[in-house]
Design an enzyme around this catalytic site. Structure first.
Site, PDB file in Angstrom:
ATOM      1  N   LEU A  12       0.863  -1.243   0.002  1.00 30.39           N
ATOM      2  CA  LEU A  12       0.033  -0.006   0.037  1.00 30.39           C
ATOM      3  C   LEU A  12       0.801   1.299   0.031  1.00 30.39           C
ATOM      4  O   LEU A  12       1.491   1.448   0.840  1.00 30.39           O
ATOM      5  CB  LEU A  12      -1.005  -0.230   1.032  1.00 30.39           C
ATOM      6  N   ALA A  14      -0.624   4.395  -1.187  1.00 32.71           N
ATOM      7  CA  ALA A  14      -1.411   5.451  -1.446  1.00 32.71           C
ATOM      8  C   ALA A  14      -1.667   6.351  -0.510  1.00 32.71           C
ATOM      9  O   ALA A  14      -2.538   7.329  -0.493  1.00 32.71           O
ATOM     10  CB  ALA A  14      -2.890   4.968  -1.774  1.00 32.71           C
ATOM     11  N   ARG A  19       2.201  15.553   6.038  1.00 34.45           N
ATOM     12  CA  ARG A  19       3.033  15.905   7.129  1.00 34.45           C
ATOM     13  C   ARG A  19       4.533  16.134   6.543  1.00 34.45           C
ATOM     14  O   ARG A  19       5.391  16.685   7.318  1.00 34.45           O
ATOM     15  CB  ARG A  19       2.850  14.878   8.265  1.00 34.45           C
ATOM     16  N   GLN A  79      -5.911   3.440  -5.905  1.00 31.54           N
ATOM     17  CA  GLN A  79      -6.904   3.530  -5.210  1.00 31.54           C
ATOM     18  C   GLN A  79      -7.411   5.091  -5.495  1.00 31.54           C
ATOM     19  O   GLN A  79      -6.737   6.069  -4.966  1.00 31.54           O
ATOM     20  CB  GLN A  79      -6.570   3.482  -3.737  1.00 31.54           C
ATOM     21  N   GLY A 145      -3.544   0.948  16.574  1.00 28.18           N
ATOM     22  CA  GLY A 145      -4.645  -0.239  17.080  1.00 28.18           C
ATOM     23  C   GLY A 145      -3.944  -1.251  18.075  1.00 28.18           C
ATOM     24  O   GLY A 145      -2.603  -1.356  17.931  1.00 28.18           O
ATOM     25  N   ASN A 175      -0.710  -3.023  17.204  1.00 28.45           N
ATOM     26  CA  ASN A 175      -0.825  -3.524  15.615  1.00 28.45           C
ATOM     27  C   ASN A 175       0.101  -2.701  14.669  1.00 28.45           C
ATOM     28  O   ASN A 175       0.127  -1.457  14.647  1.00 28.45           O
ATOM     29  CB  ASN A 175      -2.164  -3.224  14.745  1.00 28.45           C
ATOM     30  N   LYS A 339      35.555  10.808 -11.689  1.00 27.62           N
ATOM     31  CA  LYS A 339      34.215  10.930 -12.268  1.00 27.62           C
ATOM     32  C   LYS A 339      34.231   9.833 -13.536  1.00 27.62           C
ATOM     33  O   LYS A 339      34.978  10.306 -14.584  1.00 27.62           O
ATOM     34  CB  LYS A 339      33.415  11.973 -12.355  1.00 27.62           C
TER      35      LYS A 339
HETATM   36  C1  UD1 Z   1      -2.708   1.485  10.636  1.00 27.52           C
HETATM   37  C2  UD1 Z   1      -3.556   0.349  11.440  1.00 27.52           C
HETATM   38  C3  UD1 Z   1      -3.223   0.244  12.966  1.00 27.52           C
HETATM   39  C4  UD1 Z   1      -1.923   0.386  13.394  1.00 27.52           C
HETATM   40  C5  UD1 Z   1      -1.116   1.282  12.428  1.00 27.52           C
HETATM   41  C6  UD1 Z   1       0.533   1.240  12.535  1.00 27.52           C
HETATM   42  C7  UD1 Z   1      -5.539   0.061  10.123  1.00 27.52           C
HETATM   43  C8  UD1 Z   1      -7.077   0.324  10.102  1.00 27.52           C
HETATM   44  N1  UD1 Z   1      -4.799   0.682  11.328  1.00 27.52           N
HETATM   45  O1  UD1 Z   1      -3.395   2.758  11.316  1.00 27.52           O
HETATM   46  O2  UD1 Z   1      -4.071  -0.486  13.673  1.00 27.52           O
HETATM   47  O3  UD1 Z   1      -1.580   0.436  14.602  1.00 27.52           O
HETATM   48  O4  UD1 Z   1      -1.381   1.413  10.961  1.00 27.52           O
HETATM   49  O5  UD1 Z   1       1.050   2.149  11.985  1.00 27.52           O
HETATM   50  O6  UD1 Z   1      -5.127  -0.605   9.268  1.00 27.52           O
HETATM   51  N2  UD1 Z   1      -3.466   3.496   2.917  1.00 27.52           N
HETATM   52  C9  UD1 Z   1      -3.986   3.592   1.881  1.00 27.52           C
HETATM   53  N3  UD1 Z   1      -5.296   3.621   1.502  1.00 27.52           N
HETATM   54  C10 UD1 Z   1      -6.323   4.079   2.403  1.00 27.52           C
HETATM   55  C11 UD1 Z   1      -5.651   4.197   3.794  1.00 27.52           C
HETATM   56  C12 UD1 Z   1      -4.272   3.950   4.128  1.00 27.52           C
HETATM   57  O7  UD1 Z   1      -3.117   3.129   0.826  1.00 27.52           O
HETATM   58  O8  UD1 Z   1      -7.167   4.372   2.048  1.00 27.52           O
HETATM   59  C13 UD1 Z   1      -2.050   3.078   3.400  1.00 27.52           C
HETATM   60  C14 UD1 Z   1      -1.551   4.258   3.916  1.00 27.52           C
HETATM   61  O9  UD1 Z   1      -0.711   4.781   2.776  1.00 27.52           O
HETATM   62  C15 UD1 Z   1      -0.318   3.623   4.679  1.00 27.52           C
HETATM   63  C16 UD1 Z   1      -1.406   2.533   5.371  1.00 27.52           C
HETATM   64  O10 UD1 Z   1      -1.942   2.168   4.446  1.00 27.52           O
HETATM   65  O11 UD1 Z   1       0.729   3.268   4.191  1.00 27.52           O
HETATM   66  C17 UD1 Z   1      -1.643   2.791   6.697  1.00 27.52           C
HETATM   67  O12 UD1 Z   1      -2.617   3.728   6.811  1.00 27.52           O
HETATM   68  P1  UD1 Z   1      -2.743   4.914   7.729  1.00 27.52           P
HETATM   69  O13 UD1 Z   1      -3.908   5.733   7.374  1.00 27.52           O
HETATM   70  O14 UD1 Z   1      -1.499   5.192   8.228  1.00 27.52           O
HETATM   71  O15 UD1 Z   1      -3.369   3.771   9.211  1.00 27.52           O
HETATM   72  P2  UD1 Z   1      -2.921   4.314  10.606  1.00 27.52           P
HETATM   73  O16 UD1 Z   1      -4.089   5.072  11.092  1.00 27.52           O
HETATM   74  O17 UD1 Z   1      -1.641   4.498  11.003  1.00 27.52           O
END
Ligand code: UD1
Ligand code: CA
Length: 448
Positions: A12, A14, A19, A79, A145, A175, A339
């Protein structure tokens, strides 16, 4: 046996990454000279994923391009709306439909993850789990989580911080986000996930409770916290860099290199050092450096895209740029820049020189201050120097130019024409001497 199980990895990537305050996507920021997404792709490859599905945000061809460099046949999915981690995995539905045994789910912003950890999740699937989640003991669990365990150790659910009760928040077993799903159940588990939660997102983590509801087994494995730390801003990027550097220094030393002050040496993820290489303090390795056995790299040298053969010495204060090749026992001294050039076996370029787009034959000596003039503002031109030649100090070699084997170049020459083997070439103003001139000059000035 893991190797007999067919494995798909869904990466993943996306993320919004706002930040980072950056013009480029978060996952293209680098750790140890390699983009975060490339680290994760390399890790899932090493964990045995035979297919990789990369999920990117809308129009993120740049992210796909970087991943393709490492894994040319990566499948890219978009996505279009950011509706949560489960929704993101389902963007790769076509890949999931292909019937893999193991499905690894990786986050491209978690660059320190090791292949062994993915392998441990796969092993949990091989043990009969439909879902294997990765946990860690968080120093500060705020925002993560939580893994909720049954008394027998089975995983019952993962509760997002925002949805957790006070009692659930009390556990520090968090998690990491990464997960493995049994391919046979992956689509059913993902399709069953809803968005009835605090963030109105489709949470991948709900696959755990879903599996339990279907009578399937969910397990967890753990990893050290520093391995699963995610990067959301540049402070976390620097923290990840520090962990990566620590690992690279450790493995260089364990493989037989001496780092006199390891904390001052900066590696790239792909740096290769042979045995009995000595690296003095404050040396930087950019991407693409290969150093063979017995090389000494003195303090404050910078190497990038260079190959160094056995027994060569470099520095202090030397710079090897992309395409530099030092053959065995070559010597590159202080304030020398090389170089796109080959320095032959046993050749010496010991002081204050620039060698660009050149080849220097074996045993040739290049004196202090020698410059290859390789650029005229438009094109780059080559300088070829044969074996056993002697290039006098402070000479300018105006490329394109060839200097034959065994030739001598007088100091201070500007060489614009080819020099034959074993010839002497001098290209400078002839010395003029006026006897007594200085004494007469002083005398006349004193009188006035
Ligand atoms: C997620 C976990 C959480 C865990 C944490 C660890 C879920 C629901 N929660 O939370 O339990 O403790 O990671 O860091 O999985 N992403 C997409 N598309 C989306 C949403 C997310 O590609 O629609 C990707 C993000 O780019 C990222 C990853 O998924 O690489 C995690 O998403 P993020 O929103 O950062 O999840 P957390 O809230 O950090
Ligand atoms: Ca996150």
């Amino acid at each position: 046996m893991l190797s007999a199980r067919r494995c798909l990895a869904v990466v993943l990537a996306a993320g919004e990454g706002t930040r980072m305050r950056s013009a480029k996507p978060k996952v293209l920021h680098e750790v140890a000279g390699r983009s975060m997404v490339a680290h994760v792709v390399a890790a899932v490859q090493a964990a045995g994923a035979e297919r990789i599905a990369l999920v990117v945000g809308p129009g993120r061809d740049d992210v796909a391009g970087v991943a393709r460099k490492l894994a040319p046949d990566v499948d890219v999915y978009e996505q279009t709306e950011r509706l949560g981690t489960a929704h993101a995995v389902l963007a790769a539905r076509k890949a999931l439909e292909q019937g893999f045994d193991d499905v690894l789910i990786a986050f491209a912003d978690t660059p320190l993850i090791r292949p062994e950890t993915f392998a441990s999740l796969r092993a949990a699937l091989a043990d009969g789990a439909a879902v294997a989640a990765l946990g860690f003991h968080a120093a500060d669990p705020q925002g993560y989580g939580r893994l909720l365990l049954a008394p027998d150790g089975a995983l019952t659910a993962i509760r997002e911080h925002k949805d957790a009760t006070e009692a659930e928040r009390a556990t520090r077993l968090c998690n990491a986000g990464l997960m493995a799903l049994a391919g046979a159940h992956a689509l059913a588990l993902l399709d069953a996930i809803g968005n009835d939660n605090a963030q109105k997102e489709y949470y991948l983590t709900d696959a755990v409770a879903g599996a339990r509801a279907m009578g399937l087994k969910a397990l967890h494995r753990t990893a050290p916290e520093d391995e699963v730390q995610g990067v959301n801003d540049r402070v976390q990027l620097a923290a990840a860099e520090a962990v990566a550097q620590h690992r690279l220094r450790d493995s260089a030393m364990r493989a037989g290199a001496t780092l006199i002050a390891p904390e001052t040496v900066h590696f790239s993820a792909d740096t290769k050092l042979g045995r009995d290489v000595t690296v003095e303090p404050n040396v930087v390795f950019g991407p693409g450096v290969e150093v063979a056995d017995g090389v000494v790299i003195r303090a404050f040298s910078h190497l990038d895209g260079a190959r160094v053969d056995g027994g060569a010495t470099i520095g202090p204060f030397a710079r090897l740029r992309p395409g530099a090749k030092l053959e065995a026992d070559a010597h590159i001294g202080n304030f020398v820049e090389i170089k796109a050039s080959t320095v032959g076996m046993g050749a010496k370029v010991n002081h204050l020189a620039y060698i660009g787009d050149a080849s220097i034959g074996a045993r040739t000596n290049v004196g202090a201050g020698v410059i290859t003039c390789n650029y005229d503002g438009f094109g780059k031109y080559r300088t070829e120097i044969g074996e056993g030649a002697f290039i006098g100090t402070n000479s300018s070699l105006v490329a394109p130019v060839t200097i034959g084997a065994g030739a001598y170049i007088g100091s201070g020459s500007v060489i614009t024409d080819d020099v034959a083997a074993d010839a002497l070439a001098i290209g400078r103003g002839r010395q003029v001497q006026k006897a007594g001139w200085a004494a007469e000059f002083r005398a006349s000035k004193k009188k006035a």
